[in-house]
Design a protein around this motif. Structure first.
Motif, short mmCIF file in Angstrom:
data_model
loop_
_atom_site.label_atom_id
_atom_site.label_comp_id
_atom_site.label_asym_id
_atom_site.label_seq_id
_atom_site.Cartn_x
_atom_site.Cartn_y
_atom_site.Cartn_z
N TYR A 176 0.84 -1.20 0.00
CA TYR A 176 0.00 0.00 0.00
C TYR A 176 0.88 1.25 0.00
N GLU A 182 -1.53 8.32 -0.74
CA GLU A 182 -2.94 7.94 -0.85
C GLU A 182 -3.84 9.17 -0.84
N VAL A 219 -6.95 1.95 -1.43
CA VAL A 219 -7.23 3.37 -1.65
C VAL A 219 -8.50 3.56 -2.47
#
Length: 637
Positions: A176, A182, A219
């Motif tokens: 991630y 993000e 996300v």
């Protein structure tokens, strides 16, 4: 496809290192697999690199129905009948199209493809060439590369890629993005800036760190949350971020993306409520909603770092639930007619030096302290956890049951590595790809061929029923009973809801924890198993007859019994005479002595199965997976 100009911006936020590695790997002629959880930019990264180098991309969706013929291509039946097996009669599949064009072959969900189909790629990856029957050799163009993508954290319908394939490709791992990246991605996708973006990203990232969540949202959840939240606010005429609106938007955007940990009895909505209460306390003022076009915001320039998350999903990060436990465990007596004795706090403190740290006050179980105790001494910590499930302190006992369910289910999942290749292509007259050669051999002459003259090829599988038998007699105690709890959890995970295995516990009498074809909440099963205490005699023959009765209720061609026992009966007669109705008996022998290991091997041979020793908790899941994989599917014609 035209190459991007040098000044053209990349749509990728961050991932600089991964982008560089992938670009150089493709430039130097390497084939690559990209691993990462959903929403980490695997497809976007490849598309961006292909655009920059001006390379075409041929996409393939990986799934269990992808046969070699669908990947390579096949002859067109009507053209073969009219012109014969000539090159013009062959319709290229995605593999040959990419090879001839020198393009990138992008295979999504790589670990969902059957092994027989993946084996087609071995020669292609090594020699850049493939030989197709009747068509001949096809040589790959100069720019041909295989780029595969897969999510290694999804255990449903996936399998381990064979070493023959893994040895021929490079591996790039995506995690991630970090929080600034993000937020930048969410602003770019929604055109929204301000506190609503910060709130959405913070809440989404929190789902990945919650103790009861196996996998949180990517996300994409942040993006949907911002769009839903701002849309609902406009619809309701709100100028500030209202808590009910935030909850409604979070339920819709995130609840379907959250996977609750096995053995945890709660809903995604309850997790979101808890996170909302932590991130947005009741006395906090409602923030203003802003709706502007994207800019640098508070974060300044977009992040262009390595793109790794500060935390991968639990299966990748390796939290303490994933570590193999090895400890003696004491369980509660399951005899229905006798009283159940609980253990006082004084007794627990006398037996376990770490008890005071793990439970400093009445009703409290400090999971962080338990984590430290587990790291310092796994066996002692597991024994403590088992004894806590018998505590006189009711609240402590309930907390121990919840924690034990998570621990044993995590352990049951951690060592599972489903194997590929358990299905094989078989000929038949049902749905599937047309087997042209066999159809022509059976064709009687008149056109069109009769339905019974058409031969297809598809994945064939035999229906199978499974029953797990767990010995709870006096010969089973300590670590052997702890193994039983893990075995129950692992059997449910390995067999899955599709099989819904029967689970029986036996000593003199037989108790049905889960009947064949039914499904109980996994946490309930583990809670019952974790309270086992070995008692009484061993009626192995009676247990096998009960298993046969359970299996007989299933519409299956294969009836498999998995026995967890030392196979040393003390009553009920010869167990080898009770194997009727069981197609195959496999034995898992916990903490085997020379005598029990011999007895287990002998009984397994009589039952046309295998016997595997279990010397520690971490042996259970791979042993069950091996046995179930060996039985899963076979060729049917």
């Amino acid at each position: 496809m035209a190459a991007a100009s040098p000044g053209q911006p990349s749509p990728i936020v961050g991932l600089r290192r991964e982008r560089e590695v992938l670009a150089v790997a493709l430039e130097t002629g390497r084939h690559v697999v990209i691993e990462g959880p959903p929403g980490t930019g695997k497809s976007t990264l490849l598309r961006d690199i292909a655009r920059q180098v001006g390379r075409a991309v041929v996409f393939v969706e990986g799934n269990a129905e992808l046969t070699p013929a669908r990947l390579i291509g096949q002859y067109d039946p009507s053209q073969v009948l009219a012109e014969g097996y000539v090159p013009a009669s062959f319709s290229d599949g995605p593999l040959l199209r990419a090879m001839r064009a020198g393009a990138l072959l992008y295979v999504e969900e790589f670990n969902r493809i059957p092994e027989e189909t993946l084996n087609v790629l071995i020669t292609v990856l090594t020699e850049s060439e493939i030989t197709v029957p009747r068509l001949g050799a096809v040589r790959a163009g100069e720019g041909f590369r295989l780029v595969a993508a897969m999510n290694p954290f999804d255990a449903i319908g996936t399998a381990r890629v064979s070493q023959a394939i893994a040895d021929r490709i490079c591996r790039v791992v995506l995690g991630y993005q970090d929080a600034p990246a993000e937020r930048q991605i969410t602003r770019m996708a929604t055109g929204t800036n301000g506190q609503v973006v910060d709130f959405a990203v913070t809440l989404t990232r929190a789902t990945r760190q919650h103790r009861d969540v196996h996998m949180g949202s990517s996300v994409r959840g942040s993006i949907d949350l911002v769009l839903l939240l701002t849309g609902l606010a406009r619809l309701r005429g709100e100028t500030s971020l209202a808590r009910p609106t935030a909850r409604d938007a979070a339920y819709a955007a995130l609840s379907g993306r959250i996977r609750i940990a096995d053995g945890c009895d709660r809903t995604p909505e309850s997790v979101l409520d808890e996170l909302l209460a932590e991130l947005w306390p009741a006395d906090t003022p409602q923030p203003e909603l802003t709706d502007g076009r994207d800019g640098a915001g508070d974060d300044g320039a977009p992040s262009d770092g390595q793109g790794k998350a500060d935390r991968l999903p639990p299966t990748a990060a390796g939290d303490f639930f994933q570590r193999p436990l090895s400890a003696p465990a004491r369980r509660r007596d399951r005899a229905r007619s006798s009283a159940v004795r609980t253990v006082s706090r004084a007794e627990l403190a006398a037996m376990h030096p770490s008890f005071t740290a793990v439970s400093p006050t009445l009703g409290q179980l400090d999971e962080e302290a338990f984590t430290r105790a587990l790291a310092a001494g796994p066996e002692d910590a597991a024994t403590l956890l088992a004894d806590l499930s018998h505590a006189t302190d009711r609240e402590l006992r309930a907390a121990a049951h919840r924690l034990a369910a998570r621990v044993f289910f995590r352990l049951g999942r951690a060592a599972q590595q489903p194997s590929t290749g358990v299905q094989r292509l078989g000929a038949g007259t049902a749905d599937g790809d047309l087997d042209l050669e066999r159809t022509i051999d059976r064709w009687s002459g008149p056109w069109p061929p009769a339905a019974d003259e058409l031969v297809t090829r598809g994945w064939r599988a035999r229906r199978r029923a499974v029953c797990l038998l767990i010995d709870a007699s006096g010969s089973m105690s300590g670590l052997a009973v702890a193994i039983a709890a893990v075995a129950g959890a692992s059997a449910v995970l390995a067999a899955g809801r599709r099989l819904s295995p029967a689970i029986l516990v036996f000593s003199q009498d037989i108790t049905v924890l889960q009947a064949q074809g039914t499904h109980r909440p996994p946490g309930e099963l583990v809670t019952e198993l974790v309270q086992l205490r070995g008692h009484g005699v061993t009626n192995l023959a009676g247990a096998l007859r009960a298993a046969s009765a359970q299996l007989a209720t299933a519409p299956a061609e294969e009836r498999v019994a998995l026995l967890l026992s030392d196979c040393l009966p003390t009553t009920g007669g010869d167990p080898a005479q009770a194997l009727g109705g069981i197609s195959r008996l496999h034995v898992l022998c916990p903490l085997p002595s020379a005598e029990s290991e011999l007895a287990a091997a002998t009984l397994a041979r009589r039952g046309n199965g295998m016997s595997l020793p279990l010397r520690r908790l971490a042996d259970v899941a791979p042993a069950l997976t091996r046995l179930l994989s060996a039985e899963t599917q076979s060729l049917a014609s």
